[in-house]
Design an enzyme around this catalytic site. Structure first.
Site: not given
Ligand code: PMV
Length: 320
Positions: A108-109, A112, A159
């Site tokens: 899913p876009v 997270g 990520d």
């Molecule tokens: O929303 P996601 O799963 O791409 O996670 C972001 C994680 C954060 O710590 C909020 C931001 C980051 O760059 O690490």
């Protein structure tokens, strides 16, 4: 034909604090993935088909900041500079290869689960292999980080790292990657609020809080960092009880950071009531996904409870 795949991911512990140098834990989720197929084409140019986002277009017709086009253009820029065989420009210099690129994704876009990073990684891995110059995971990771920076402001890089290596990662910004062991397989139920929430915004809001009161938030991030360190030990030992408690504590700190939401809190509560060992939001927050640690035999009940409490979708992931 060249094919490639990259998994989705979840952050188990430490989101947001990771932006400020504290450790975080993230794991790949193989149940969802981005897949790329590249074929030589009879048509002139580089044709991209991504039915999931209704995209059927030649590269040169796409705007400069288009997320998929920017990956391909940056890739060919790099290929030209590094003299890949057949790496002539997608625009400009020399004759461009005629390609058809098919992209599908079950991730899913904007929720997270790392969908952007997975598409970038799968695309670059397939393109570099197709040009007979397969890139290492390290190079793919650094390329994907540059792309994340284009679209997400100041990401920590967690990520792209977990997606590029497809392994459980103990991540500290700017430090060499550390893979961790999972002592006993984990069953994680992922619940999707169905609300797409840009991480860029929640990260910017946390930054405003930090700018307004450095001391308070640094100590908050320290607490999150300690939880992530402790959680790594418990995962390696395989002690779930404590792990669940650490998840709950991490969620409470994320609430204080203002990145939870009524919908996320409702799902977290529903999972706990249905017997989850612990639950928290995962990723940027404000929407997107939450995760619940479950005993394998309770996963379906928790999944059902999440749907009844308003989740748009659930995924039962086995992490080993
Ligand atoms: O929303 P996601 O799963 O791409 O996670 C972001 C994680 C954060 O710590 C909020 C931001 C980051 O760059 O690490």
């Amino acid at each position: 034909m060249t094919t490639s795949s990259a998994p989705g991911k979840i952050i188990l512990f430490g989101e947001h604090a990771v932006v400020y140098g504290r450790p975080a834990l993230a794991v790949p989720v193989a149940q969802v993935h981005a897949d790329v197929e590249i074929l030589a084409s009879d048509l002139t140019g580089i044709w991209i088909h991504a039915p999931g986002v209704n995209l059927h277009a030649e590269l040169n017709t796409l705007p400069f900041d288009h997320p998929i086009a920017s990956v391909i253009r940056n890739f060919f820029f790099l290929a030209r500079r590094s003299s890949f065989p057949n790496g002539r420009g997608a625009r400009g210099e020399g004759k461009s290869p005629n390609l058809q690129i098919n992209i599908t994704s079950s991730i899913p876009v904007a929720s997270g689960l790392g969908s952007g990073a997975a598409v970038t990684v799968a695309l670059v891995r397939a393109l570099s292999s197709h040009l007979n110059h397969p890139m290492t995971d390290e190079d793919i990771n650094s390329f994907a980080y540059d792309i994340e920076k284009l679209h997400h402001g100041r990401p920590s890089g967690i990520d792209n790292t977990v997606v590029a290596y497809a392994k459980p990662v103990y991540f500290v910004k700017g430090q060499p990657i550390e893979v961790f062991k999972v002592g006993k397989p984990l069953t994680i139920v992922i619940g999707d609020t169905g609300i797409s929430a840009p991480t860029k915004e929640s990260v910017a809001d946390v930054r405003k809080l930090w700018e307004a009161d450095n001391t308070k938030w640094e100590s908050m991030f320290d607490k999150v960092g300690e939880i992530a360190k402790h959680a790594r030990e418990e995962i390696e030992i395989g002690d779930w009880r404590l792990l669940g408690e650490l998840m709950n504590r991490n969620h409470a700190l994320l609430q204080e950071m203002t990145v939870s939401s009524p919908e996320l809190d409702t799902l977290v509560e529903a999972a706990r009531k249905a017997g989850a060992v612990g639950a928290k939001l995962s990723g940027g927050g404000r929407g997107g996904n939450m995760i619940a640690l479950a005993e394998a035999e309770k996963a379906d009940d928790i999944s059902f409870a999440l749907i009844s409490a308003g989740a748009k979708n659930t995924i039962v992931a086995r992490i080993s």
